[in-house]
Write an enzyme that holds these catalytic residues in place. Structure first.
Site, PDB file in Angstrom:
ATOM      1  N   PHE B 116      28.742 -49.757  -3.539  1.00 20.50           N
ATOM      2  CA  PHE B 116      28.189 -48.660  -3.887  1.00 20.50           C
ATOM      3  C   PHE B 116      27.895 -48.835  -5.331  1.00 20.50           C
ATOM      4  O   PHE B 116      28.537 -49.556  -6.015  1.00 20.50           O
ATOM      5  CB  PHE B 116      28.685 -47.256  -3.505  1.00 20.50           C
ATOM      6  CG  PHE B 116      27.855 -46.653  -2.481  1.00 20.50           C
ATOM      7  CD1 PHE B 116      27.442 -47.092  -1.230  1.00 20.50           C
ATOM      8  CD2 PHE B 116      27.340 -45.307  -2.938  1.00 20.50           C
ATOM      9  CE1 PHE B 116      26.780 -46.444  -0.572  1.00 20.50           C
ATOM     10  CE2 PHE B 116      26.632 -44.428  -2.093  1.00 20.50           C
ATOM     11  CZ  PHE B 116      26.033 -45.051  -0.901  1.00 20.50           C
ATOM     12  N   GLN B 229      21.450 -34.494 -11.675  1.00 21.74           N
ATOM     13  CA  GLN B 229      21.172 -36.043 -11.286  1.00 21.74           C
ATOM     14  C   GLN B 229      20.224 -36.185 -10.520  1.00 21.74           C
ATOM     15  O   GLN B 229      19.772 -35.663  -9.650  1.00 21.74           O
ATOM     16  CB  GLN B 229      22.275 -36.561 -10.395  1.00 21.74           C
ATOM     17  CG  GLN B 229      22.102 -38.097  -9.943  1.00 21.74           C
ATOM     18  CD  GLN B 229      23.643 -38.568  -9.121  1.00 21.74           C
ATOM     19  OE1 GLN B 229      23.900 -38.372  -7.866  1.00 21.74           O
ATOM     20  NE2 GLN B 229      24.447 -39.271  -9.968  1.00 21.74           N
ATOM     21  N   HIS B 231      18.194 -38.939  -8.319  1.00 17.93           N
ATOM     22  CA  HIS B 231      18.479 -39.985  -7.412  1.00 17.93           C
ATOM     23  C   HIS B 231      17.567 -41.120  -7.634  1.00 17.93           C
ATOM     24  O   HIS B 231      16.276 -40.677  -7.329  1.00 17.93           O
ATOM     25  CB  HIS B 231      18.746 -39.531  -5.961  1.00 17.93           C
ATOM     26  CG  HIS B 231      19.268 -40.794  -5.113  1.00 17.93           C
ATOM     27  ND1 HIS B 231      18.774 -41.889  -4.780  1.00 17.93           N
ATOM     28  CD2 HIS B 231      20.575 -40.729  -4.765  1.00 17.93           C
ATOM     29  CE1 HIS B 231      19.379 -42.436  -3.942  1.00 17.93           C
ATOM     30  NE2 HIS B 231      20.916 -41.890  -3.872  1.00 17.93           N
ATOM     31  N   LEU B 241      15.707 -38.290   0.835  1.00 12.08           N
ATOM     32  CA  LEU B 241      16.546 -39.348   0.219  1.00 12.08           C
ATOM     33  C   LEU B 241      16.547 -40.483   1.034  1.00 12.08           C
ATOM     34  O   LEU B 241      16.646 -40.619   2.139  1.00 12.08           O
ATOM     35  CB  LEU B 241      18.033 -38.877   0.180  1.00 12.08           C
ATOM     36  CG  LEU B 241      19.262 -39.645  -0.094  1.00 12.08           C
ATOM     37  CD1 LEU B 241      19.325 -40.024  -1.568  1.00 12.08           C
ATOM     38  CD2 LEU B 241      20.732 -38.884   0.199  1.00 12.08           C
ATOM     39  N   GLU B 244      21.408 -44.913  -1.283  1.00 13.84           N
ATOM     40  CA  GLU B 244      21.874 -46.058  -1.997  1.00 13.84           C
ATOM     41  C   GLU B 244      22.630 -46.895  -1.450  1.00 13.84           C
ATOM     42  O   GLU B 244      22.631 -48.149  -1.648  1.00 13.84           O
ATOM     43  CB  GLU B 244      23.043 -45.329  -2.886  1.00 13.84           C
ATOM     44  CG  GLU B 244      23.742 -46.469  -4.096  1.00 13.84           C
ATOM     45  CD  GLU B 244      24.523 -45.600  -5.273  1.00 13.84           C
ATOM     46  OE1 GLU B 244      23.772 -44.735  -5.854  1.00 13.84           O
ATOM     47  OE2 GLU B 244      25.541 -45.817  -5.375  1.00 13.84           O
ATOM     48  N   ARG B 275      23.546 -44.486 -11.145  1.00 16.87           N
ATOM     49  CA  ARG B 275      22.299 -43.732 -10.735  1.00 16.87           C
ATOM     50  C   ARG B 275      21.461 -43.313 -11.888  1.00 16.87           C
ATOM     51  O   ARG B 275      20.378 -43.443 -12.189  1.00 16.87           O
ATOM     52  CB  ARG B 275      22.537 -42.531  -9.884  1.00 16.87           C
ATOM     53  CG  ARG B 275      23.002 -42.802  -8.568  1.00 16.87           C
ATOM     54  CD  ARG B 275      23.364 -41.709  -7.545  1.00 16.87           C
ATOM     55  NE  ARG B 275      23.694 -42.006  -6.396  1.00 16.87           N
ATOM     56  CZ  ARG B 275      24.073 -41.140  -5.251  1.00 16.87           C
ATOM     57  NH1 ARG B 275      24.216 -40.020  -5.577  1.00 16.87           N
ATOM     58  NH2 ARG B 275      24.354 -41.690  -4.268  1.00 16.87           N
ATOM     59  N   HIS B 339      18.451 -34.440  -7.139  1.00 23.12           N
ATOM     60  CA  HIS B 339      19.414 -34.779  -6.192  1.00 23.12           C
ATOM     61  C   HIS B 339      20.747 -33.856  -6.009  1.00 23.12           C
ATOM     62  O   HIS B 339      21.067 -33.520  -5.164  1.00 23.12           O
ATOM     63  CB  HIS B 339      19.624 -36.206  -6.091  1.00 23.12           C
ATOM     64  CG  HIS B 339      20.531 -36.547  -5.079  1.00 23.12           C
ATOM     65  ND1 HIS B 339      20.237 -36.515  -3.647  1.00 23.12           N
ATOM     66  CD2 HIS B 339      21.861 -37.434  -4.965  1.00 23.12           C
ATOM     67  CE1 HIS B 339      21.362 -37.100  -2.867  1.00 23.12           C
ATOM     68  NE2 HIS B 339      22.225 -37.633  -3.729  1.00 23.12           N
ATOM     69  N   ARG B 374      27.144 -38.522 -11.509  1.00 22.65           N
ATOM     70  CA  ARG B 374      28.076 -38.667 -10.469  1.00 22.65           C
ATOM     71  C   ARG B 374      27.956 -40.287  -9.878  1.00 22.65           C
ATOM     72  O   ARG B 374      26.890 -40.509  -9.541  1.00 22.65           O
ATOM     73  CB  ARG B 374      27.679 -37.893  -9.459  1.00 22.65           C
ATOM     74  CG  ARG B 374      28.771 -37.836  -8.166  1.00 22.65           C
ATOM     75  CD  ARG B 374      28.472 -36.852  -7.442  1.00 22.65           C
ATOM     76  NE  ARG B 374      27.338 -36.594  -6.629  1.00 22.65           N
ATOM     77  CZ  ARG B 374      26.803 -37.378  -5.530  1.00 22.65           C
ATOM     78  NH1 ARG B 374      27.504 -38.453  -5.253  1.00 22.65           N
ATOM     79  NH2 ARG B 374      25.731 -37.136  -5.181  1.00 22.65           N
TER      80      ARG B 374
END
Lengths: 320, 560
Positions: B116, B229, B231, B241, B244, B275, B339, B374
């Site tokens: 990730f 955030q 995304h 979404l 990721e 991100r 997001h 995050r």
């Protein structure tokens, strides 16, 4: 483009609460989902229209309803796919669940049935220090069942629930399969015993509606059939459903086609005192069939290629 | 009037709320959960990619996870809190597995991992691309087993404060339209984020930030609200979404020239930079004319059909449903979209807010483990670790809290407000119009790239929207399932959240994490290793500061 939504509405607070259809004509874009158009009605035409929705991405399970006569997620259904050249789309609340208001139904019976299958892992003891070791294939297989978002579409369109509200129904049984099929769960026997009772796996009529309407490909009926196989294998074969299945296969193996007359005593058990009721109950049905010349022949002949049928059975048996 | 009374009341039934409930129940408290939607409808189910944990039993090091999190946060995360989260991650993961989560496995049957963003090591554990849903279902199973009471489809309208302590809530029962007082010695807010303050957003329509707003109104501090955030990969059109995990499994980001443009922005980590970095890169490509129809392309074709259909089946379904793209055959158009909010109600590592008796966990809280940005797959971890800690702590607190008299008249203010909303003469305005204008404003001025003028414009616009809200009528006067009333009340909370985001953003005179100012593009460690606190005051939001907690890692230049 324009679409007319014929929405089945119900207002419990009106003087004489009565379900009725109300039509709303709105401008929509080609890519609109049914949910997009309902939100447009709610935001621009009638704020009192009640429906549940949240994620718009077929994962929260809030917006199940009937569109053109079939349960579906409104957010996953493109308007254009249900318009079929017409400009009108019929939208109704789910069935088999009491309507609270407009498209909002009471899902308490749904959740009660989920609760009935003891929906939590009952793992082998002692717990390992790290994770349980389990084959990835089993986990990937279960992911397909875990994909159930509990939207209620299958329950809405279940043809058994329509006549017997006690049936556990496709969603709860698929949930039960999720545990029976889990290599970590240790309560298989107990679960299968309970599921073999009235209201359980043998009450499904295999109509396929739940498989058709499930928006997530969970295929509840296939899970119910898998539970039946496991129940019989685990020795829970003393009920009508299991005996019916075995009688069906025995008779076809014997003559190559179904001997419907012998099917009945084989299913109910000829010398079982408890079966007297159901057996006698078949008599009026037999008489009606006779009157309409639909009674199966008393002398059941084997089909010409019956040997080949038996060979197929042998091969399948050998594989088990 | 029926009296409801508990030791611990958990508001919200997503992952943090359910984990808190289970912990409080295990701690012997009389615990109940109150939620405006059925627990499994909660927005946690939209989390796709996975949950991070360094399993020391297989040689991973939680220090390394913590450092990646600190760097990901752009050094704004409190390092003591990050150490708590990362060191407890392994046990948390195994506990979830034992509860029944069907994590994907490796070939030997052990838990499988994927990579990730913002991390060099593959330590993200997952259930295909429906990890949030799989966790949510399993926690709900545990709730069913525990038989904790659930007030389902009840909307909390305010916190009950007695002598400076939180002692319960006032709530609207949607099915009947009745207002109720629920007394509780401790209240845990687990109401999730506030993504719908922006339009578009990956968040569900229910994600309206009322927990943050309610705590704020009751006097609690919100912290780092400017950290929102975006995304990098949300679907063209409706902004859904696209996990990721697609990039974790190896997908590319391509511009209109077919280049993997992340080379320019993050030569080492490429598509798996954190991100904020990837979102800025994507937005820059679009702004500089190398986009495709307002988007760039996410290309999974080289991953092969089998991987896509087993590990990324949900986003494949979404791409097919909404833009008619089969990911194995075609790249899919994506752009950055609102997001997650790193900011939230300020808490300590046990979920305690600045108000006695009031706790918070999950996205509505700010511990702070995410700081300015995050990392993907740290949010699920956050919900479970701090959900559990807050449930445990609240149960302990409640056991010693003693009784307090509470007058039933505490519901009068909310009752009068509802009456007022319903008695106003409807004009041309509607909750939907105000909500859309708010979302557009925030998305235009307080987004990936920000500047003084834009943020000033946003603050003024939000204040004007608040004035419009003060005149707004609810057109539907019914009692049963009145969503018009519900959405109007949500909007009131959202406007408060929007305002705190704007004023916090204006206050931070540097660029850090998700807060990137084109007029002040540098990070300023000398002056801004500080959290921004915002309190409600009669004059409006008032700003305060708090130093970031540093344990082991001094700020470094941040590159990926």
């Amino acid at each position: 483009m324009q679409v007319t939504l014929a929405i089945k509405r119900f207002n419990p607070e009106s003087d004489k609460p009565q379900p009725h259809y109300e039509e709303f004509t709105v401008d929509v874009e080609e890519h609109f989902t049914v949910l997009d158009s309902l939100i447009k009605v709610r935001e621009e035409v009638d704020e009192s229209l009640a429906l549940r929705c949240s994620c718009r991405a077929s994962i929260c399970g809030s917006c199940a309803m009937r569109v053109e006569g079939h349960a579906t997620l409104a957010c996953k259904t493109k308007l254009i796919s249900v318009m079929d050249g017409q400009s009108k789309v019929r939208i109704e609340p789910m069935t088999n669940q009491p309507v609270i208001k407009d498209l909002v139904v009471d899902m308490k019976p749904f959740w009660d049935k989920i609760r009935d299958v003891e929906p939590w892992l009952q793992p082998q003891e002692p717990e390992p220090e790290d994770e349980y070791i389990a084959p990835n294939e089993a986990m990937i297989h279960l992911t397909g069942v875990m994909g159930c978002i509990m939207c209620g579409a299958c329950v809405s369109d279940c043809t058994v629930l329509e006549v017997d509200p006690n049936f556990l129904g496709p969603a709860a049984l698929a949930k039960a399969y999720r545990f029976v099929g889990d290599p970590r769960d240790d309560a298989d026997k107990h679960r299968l015993k309970e599921l073999s009772k009235y209201t359980g796996i043998w009450d499904c009529t295999r109509c396929y509606e739940c498989v058709e309407v499930c928006p997530k490909g969970v295929a509840p009926m296939d899970r119910i059939m898998a539970l039946r196989d496991r129940a019989i294998a685990a020795g829970f074969d003393g009920n009508y459903g299991a005996r019916h299945t075995e009688a069906f296969s025995d008779l076809v193996e014997h003559s190559g086609w179904l001997d419907e007359l012998r099917m009945i005593p084989k299913t109910f058990g000829m010398f079982n005192p408890l079966s007297l009721g159901p057996l006698l109950g078949m008599i009026p049905i037999g008489l009606r069939a006779l009157r309409r010349r639909k009674l199966p022949p008393i002398r059941h002949k084997s089909i010409p290629g019956v040997k080949n049928v038996r060979r197929i059975f042998k091969k399948v048996e050998a594989r088990k | 009037m029926a009296v409801y009374e508990h030791d611990v009341l958990v508001v919200g039934a997503g992952l943090a709320g359910m984990r808190a409930t289970i912990a409080a129940d295990a701690g012997g408290a009389n615990v109940a959960m109150i939620t405006k939607v059925h627990p499994v409808r909660s927005h946690s189910n939209a989390a796709q990619g996975g949950i991070n944990a360094a399993l020391t039993s297989r040689g991973d090091d939680w220090d390394d996870h913590a450092l990646a999190t600190v760097k990901g946060s752009d050094y704004l995360g409190d390092q003591d809190a990050i150490e708590v989260m990362c060191s407890e991650a392994g046990d948390t993961l195994i506990e979830l597995e034992h509860m029944g989560v069907i994590f994907n496995r490796d070939e030997e049957g052990h838990l499988g991992t994927r990579r990730f963003g913002g991390q060099e090591v593959a330590r993200t554990f997952f259930v295909a691309d429906i990890t949030g849903q799989a966790l949510l279902q399993v926690l709900y199973e545990q709730i069913v087993k525990s038989q904790a009471r659930i007030y389902e489809e009840w909307f909390v309208t305010s916190l009950v404060m007695v002598d400076g302590q939180c002692r319960g809530v006032v709530a609207l029962e949607l099915m009947t339209g009745q207002l109720h007082l629920i007394k509780s010695k401790a209240v845990i807010l687990a109401t999730g984020g506030s993504g719908r303050v922006y339009e578009p957003s990956t968040n569900g329509l229910i994600v309206t930030g009322e927990g943050m707003a309610m705590a704020y109104r009751a006097g609690a501090a919100l912290m780092d609200m400017e950290m929102v955030q975006y995304h990098p990969t949300t679907l063209k059109g409706n902004g859904i979404l696209m996990t990721e995990a697609a990039r974790g499994e190896g997908a590319y980001l391509l511009n209109s020239e077919g280049d993997r443009f992340m080379e320019k922005y993050a030569p080492n980590m490429m598509e798996l930079a954190s991100r904020d970095v990837v979102s800025r890169a994507v937005q820059t490509e679009i702004n500089e004319g190398r986009g495709v129809d307002g988007c760039v392309l996410l290309d999974l074709r080289h991953l092969g059909r089998e991987l896509i259909e087993t590990k990324l089946s949900y986003i494949n379904e979404v791409a097919l449903d909404f833009v008619n793209v089969n990911l194995a055959d075609q790249p899919v158009p994506i752009r950055p979209g609102c997001h997650y909010i790193m900011g939230g109600i300020k808490t300590d590592v046990n979920g305690a807010t600045t108000i006695p008796g009031l706790y918070a966990a999950g996205e509505c809280a700010n511990v702070s483990v995410h700081g300015g940005n995050r990392l993907g797959a740290n949010s699920l971890l956050d919900t479970i670790v701090f959900g559990r800690r807050s449930g445990h702590t609240a149960a302990t607190y409640a056991a010693e809290a003693g009784e307090k008299a509470i007058s039933e008249s505490v519901i009068n203010a909310d009752r009068d407000f509802i009456k007022l909303l319903m008695s106003r003469e409807p004009g041309n305005d509607s909750w939907a119009k105000i909500r859309r204008d708010m979302g557009d404003t925030m998305n235009e001025h307080v987004a990936v790239f920000r500047n003084e003028d834009g943020m000033q414009t946003a603050v003024k616009a939000i204040l004007q929207l608040k004035e419009r809200f003060a005149q707004l009528a609810v057109r539907d006067n019914s009692q049963v399932f009145n969503t018009s009333l519900l959405f109007t009340m949500e909007l009131g909370f959202m406007l408060d959240v929007a305002e705190t985001i704007c004023v916090s953003a204006l206050a931070r005179k540097e660029s850090r994490g998700a807060h990137y100012r084109t007029d002040i593009p540098e990070r300023d460690d000398e002056n801004w290793m500080r959290h921004i606190l915002v309190h409600a005051s009669p004059e409006g939001p008032s700003i305060d500061y708090l130093p970031v907690v540093i344990t082991r890692w001094q700020p470094q230049a941040r590159s990926y």
